[in-house]
Design a protein around this motif. Structure first.
Motif, PDB file in Angstrom:
ATOM      1  N   THR A   5       0.945  -1.098   0.039  1.00 22.17           N
ATOM      2  CA  THR A   5       0.022  -0.005   0.009  1.00 22.17           C
ATOM      3  C   THR A   5       0.949   1.144   0.090  1.00 22.17           C
ATOM      4  N   ARG A   6       1.774   1.206   0.639  1.00 22.46           N
ATOM      5  CA  ARG A   6       2.996   2.378   0.531  1.00 22.46           C
ATOM      6  C   ARG A   6       3.733   2.511  -0.445  1.00 22.46           C
ATOM      7  N   HIS A   7       4.064   1.455  -1.150  1.00 19.83           N
ATOM      8  CA  HIS A   7       5.002   1.684  -2.294  1.00 19.83           C
ATOM      9  C   HIS A   7       4.317   1.535  -3.701  1.00 19.83           C
ATOM     10  N   ARG A   8       2.929   0.794  -3.544  1.00 21.25           N
ATOM     11  CA  ARG A   8       2.422   0.593  -4.927  1.00 21.25           C
ATOM     12  C   ARG A   8       3.032  -0.522  -5.754  1.00 21.25           C
ATOM     13  N   ARG A   9       4.239  -0.410  -6.071  1.00 22.56           N
ATOM     14  CA  ARG A   9       4.969  -1.317  -6.812  1.00 22.56           C
ATOM     15  C   ARG A   9       6.362  -1.514  -6.399  1.00 22.56           C
ATOM     16  N   LEU A  10       6.769  -2.719  -6.353  1.00 20.41           N
ATOM     17  CA  LEU A  10       8.341  -2.823  -6.050  1.00 20.41           C
ATOM     18  C   LEU A  10       9.123  -3.177  -7.223  1.00 20.41           C
ATOM     19  N   ALA A  29      10.865  -7.593  -5.168  1.00 20.34           N
ATOM     20  CA  ALA A  29       9.825  -8.396  -5.317  1.00 20.34           C
ATOM     21  C   ALA A  29      10.035  -9.990  -5.236  1.00 20.34           C
ATOM     22  N   VAL A  30      11.241 -10.165  -6.048  1.00 23.93           N
ATOM     23  CA  VAL A  30      11.553 -11.660  -6.378  1.00 23.93           C
ATOM     24  C   VAL A  30      12.161 -12.133  -5.166  1.00 23.93           C
ATOM     25  N   ALA A  31      12.913 -11.084  -4.225  1.00 28.14           N
ATOM     26  CA  ALA A  31      13.606 -11.497  -3.003  1.00 28.14           C
ATOM     27  C   ALA A  31      12.538 -12.069  -1.961  1.00 28.14           C
ATOM     28  N   LEU A  32      11.604 -11.341  -1.768  1.00 22.13           N
ATOM     29  CA  LEU A  32      10.757 -11.411  -0.776  1.00 22.13           C
ATOM     30  C   LEU A  32       9.980 -13.025  -1.166  1.00 22.13           C
ATOM     31  N   VAL A  33       9.537 -13.049  -2.724  1.00 21.02           N
ATOM     32  CA  VAL A  33       9.138 -14.283  -3.126  1.00 21.02           C
ATOM     33  C   VAL A  33       9.549 -15.579  -3.005  1.00 21.02           C
ATOM     34  N   VAL A  34      11.033 -15.326  -3.088  1.00 22.57           N
ATOM     35  CA  VAL A  34      11.822 -16.394  -2.716  1.00 22.57           C
ATOM     36  C   VAL A  34      11.878 -17.121  -1.130  1.00 22.57           C
ATOM     37  N   ASP A  35      11.781 -15.847  -0.285  1.00 19.09           N
ATOM     38  CA  ASP A  35      11.649 -16.311   1.022  1.00 19.09           C
ATOM     39  C   ASP A  35      10.287 -17.124   1.349  1.00 19.09           C
ATOM     40  N   VAL A  36       9.117 -16.565   0.638  1.00 19.71           N
ATOM     41  CA  VAL A  36       7.938 -17.443   0.790  1.00 19.71           C
ATOM     42  C   VAL A  36       7.834 -18.930   0.116  1.00 19.71           C
ATOM     43  N   LYS A  93      -1.352 -14.777   0.752  1.00 22.11           N
ATOM     44  CA  LYS A  93      -1.898 -13.594   0.085  1.00 22.11           C
ATOM     45  C   LYS A  93      -0.970 -12.459   0.943  1.00 22.11           C
ATOM     46  N   PRO A  94      -0.727 -11.305   0.572  1.00 18.65           N
ATOM     47  CA  PRO A  94       0.059 -10.287   1.077  1.00 18.65           C
ATOM     48  C   PRO A  94      -0.342 -10.110   2.782  1.00 18.65           C
ATOM     49  N   GLU A  95      -1.418 -10.370   2.774  1.00 15.58           N
ATOM     50  CA  GLU A  95      -1.888 -10.126   4.553  1.00 15.58           C
ATOM     51  C   GLU A  95      -1.287 -11.241   5.290  1.00 15.58           C
ATOM     52  N   ASN A  96      -0.878 -12.465   4.835  1.00 13.95           N
ATOM     53  CA  ASN A  96      -0.366 -13.568   5.519  1.00 13.95           C
ATOM     54  C   ASN A  96       1.079 -13.539   5.276  1.00 13.95           C
ATOM     55  N   ILE A  97       1.621 -12.560   4.715  1.00 12.77           N
ATOM     56  CA  ILE A  97       3.009 -12.680   4.727  1.00 12.77           C
ATOM     57  C   ILE A  97       3.638 -11.407   5.510  1.00 12.77           C
ATOM     58  N   ILE A 126       1.523 -22.419  -5.143  1.00  8.33           N
ATOM     59  CA  ILE A 126       2.374 -21.808  -6.236  1.00  8.33           C
ATOM     60  C   ILE A 126       1.601 -20.977  -6.904  1.00  8.33           C
ATOM     61  N   TYR A 127       0.335 -21.173  -7.163  1.00 11.25           N
ATOM     62  CA  TYR A 127      -0.601 -20.340  -8.021  1.00 11.25           C
ATOM     63  C   TYR A 127      -0.641 -19.120  -7.364  1.00 11.25           C
ATOM     64  N   ALA A 128      -1.177 -19.080  -6.048  1.00 12.35           N
ATOM     65  CA  ALA A 128      -1.439 -17.942  -5.244  1.00 12.35           C
ATOM     66  C   ALA A 128      -0.122 -17.229  -4.929  1.00 12.35           C
ATOM     67  N   LEU A 129       1.048 -17.827  -4.908  1.00 14.02           N
ATOM     68  CA  LEU A 129       2.261 -17.079  -4.671  1.00 14.02           C
ATOM     69  C   LEU A 129       2.660 -16.352  -6.094  1.00 14.02           C
ATOM     70  N   ALA A 130       2.460 -16.948  -7.301  1.00 15.74           N
ATOM     71  CA  ALA A 130       2.673 -16.235  -8.486  1.00 15.74           C
ATOM     72  C   ALA A 130       1.868 -15.014  -8.614  1.00 15.74           C
ATOM     73  N   THR A 131       0.531 -15.039  -8.219  1.00 12.04           N
ATOM     74  CA  THR A 131      -0.386 -14.332  -8.066  1.00 12.04           C
ATOM     75  C   THR A 131       0.048 -12.673  -7.195  1.00 12.04           C
ATOM     76  N   VAL A 132       0.931 -13.096  -6.112  1.00  5.96           N
ATOM     77  CA  VAL A 132       1.265 -12.243  -5.146  1.00  5.96           C
ATOM     78  C   VAL A 132       2.460 -11.548  -5.886  1.00  5.96           C
ATOM     79  N   LEU A 133       3.393 -12.325  -6.610  1.00 13.22           N
ATOM     80  CA  LEU A 133       4.374 -11.643  -7.336  1.00 13.22           C
ATOM     81  C   LEU A 133       4.122 -10.789  -8.255  1.00 13.22           C
ATOM     82  N   TYR A 134       3.046 -11.197  -9.245  1.00 10.30           N
ATOM     83  CA  TYR A 134       2.430 -10.323 -10.081  1.00 10.30           C
ATOM     84  C   TYR A 134       1.950  -9.215  -9.530  1.00 10.30           C
TER      85      TYR A 134
END
Length: 389
Positions: free
Chosen positions: A99-104, A109-116, A134-138, A194-202
């Motif tokens: 919400t603060r940054h809108r886009r990374l 973005a990839v660094a965070l998704v790698v962690d998940v 989803k972002p609320e659970n990360i 995996i589908y949900a995480l790809a959606t988060v990355l998008y």
């Protein structure tokens, strides 16, 4: 207001609220903790309590630096409390960060998704499916130089949402991140995460989810029938990886460990790239839910889609085939008829093609035509006989 949870823990203040319950800052024998106190109606469900008790060892056994660990499962003697005592993470969740940054930037973005993905790999090996990535659970641990992601609520959604005895299954989850197979009523296995995480990355890259926006039914339909729109300026290798993990067929998606490995290989290529410059057409921070009451036709014709910034994101899948090879009605069926599937507009009093009343009316019409033809034939014979006489 302080409240005792079990014999060892006390709540101090609310950290957040979700659909399943409230997360409190608490204190236990070893210091500060996070306590997820489930809703009273959930705590009062004996089947749910039984499931949590049965899965207690699995929930407590998921240990990894990128997983918010569950320390204890607390069930009060009077049955009023069902709580998960978890590690306390000093930082906001990914939704607040987005919400603060809108886009990374792609590398961030990839660094965070790698962690998940690392967290999911550990859970999937243990046979645990998250089901609500989803972002609320990360959560983001902000104690280091760069934020690190930790995945919370492992297995909670699956335990809570399992159908009760005597009930039918239902689509459960956050619509923007639900995999197609869940929409179609198939079991939730590791590929749904995996589908949900790809959606988060998008979403981290674009500022909006690929299939979000509008009525919930429209969002679910897009997951099954549409493909994600390409993101201008994204390196081809990363886009191909995203497409693979957003595949309609679960078997076509990467496993969590494979996804983490492939993303790590791309990190040197992404380093230094700025956040994508995507013109949304409506840079509004108004949540989509404020527009959800509008009719789907209005949403798709006038309002762009998205979960954060509303944009026109999805395009029709040219194959029109889902992972289950679900048959798509042909033009004749869509036009109606005995086997038709569409309810096309019709004038008042007009029967719908293929309906029972339409069939009865059609039989009466054919009978009347047959009787009319028979009477005409008899009349012609009589006229002929009279003429000869």
């Amino acid at each position: 207001m302080a409240r005792n949870i079990g014999s060892q823990y006390t709540t101090e203040r609310v950290l957040g609220r979700g659909s399943a319950g409230t997360v409190w800052l608490g204190r236990g024998p070893d210091g500060p903790v996070a306590i997820k106190l489930l809703r009273e109606d959930l705590a009062a469900d004996p089947e749910l309590v039984e499931r949590f008790t049965h899965e207690r060892r699995t929930l407590l056994g998921l240990e990894h630096p990128r997983i918010v660990g569950v320390r204890e499962l607390v069930i009060s003697e009077d049955g009023t409390d069902l709580a998960l005592v978890m590690d306390l993470v000093r930082g906001a969740d990914l939704r607040a960060h987005l919400t603060r940054h809108r886009r990374l930037a792609p590398a961030d973005a990839v660094a965070l998704v790698v962690d998940v993905a690392d967290a999911l790999a550990v859970a999937h090996r243990a046979g645990v499916v998250h089901r609500d990535v989803k972002p609320e659970n990360i959560l983001l641990d902000a104690t280091g130089h760069a934020p690190r992601a930790l995945l919370a609520d492992f297995g909670v959604a699956q335990l809570i949402d399992e159908p009760r005895r005597g009930t039918t299954s239902r689509v459960v989850g956050t619509p923007d991140y639900i995999a197609p197979e869940i929409v179609e009523g198939l079991p939730s296995r590791a590929p749904v995460d995996i589908y949900a995480l790809a959606t988060v990355l998008y979403e981290l890259l674009a500022g909006f989810t690929p299939f979000g926006g509008g009525h919930t039914g429209a969002v679910l339909r897009r997951h099954v029938t549409e493909t994600a729109a390409p993101l201008p300026g994204l390196p081809d290798e990363l886009w191909e990886l995203l497409q693979q993990c957003l595949a309609k067929a679960p078997a076509s998606r990467l496993r969590a460990a494979e996804l983490a490995s492939r993303l790590r290989e791309l990190q040197p290529v992404l380093r230094g790239l700025p956040a994508l410059d995507i013109e949304s057409g409506e840079e509004s921070d108004a949540p989509v839910r404020e527009r959800a009451g509008a009719e789907e036709s209005t949403e798709e014709a006038e309002t762009p889609r998205g979960a954060v910034a509303l944009v026109r994101g999805s395009v029709s899948d040219p194959d029109r085939v889902t992972h289950t090879r679900m048959r798509v009605p042909d033009a004749e069926e869509l036009a109606g008829g005995a086997n038709g599937t569409a309810r096309l507009p019709r004038t008042p009093g007009q029967r719908r093609a293929g309906s029972a009343r339409h069939g009865a009316a059609e039989r009466r019409r054919r009978l009347a035509v047959t009787l009319g033809a028979a009477l005409l034939a008899v009349a012609l014979v009589v006229v002929g006989v009279l003429a000869l006489a």
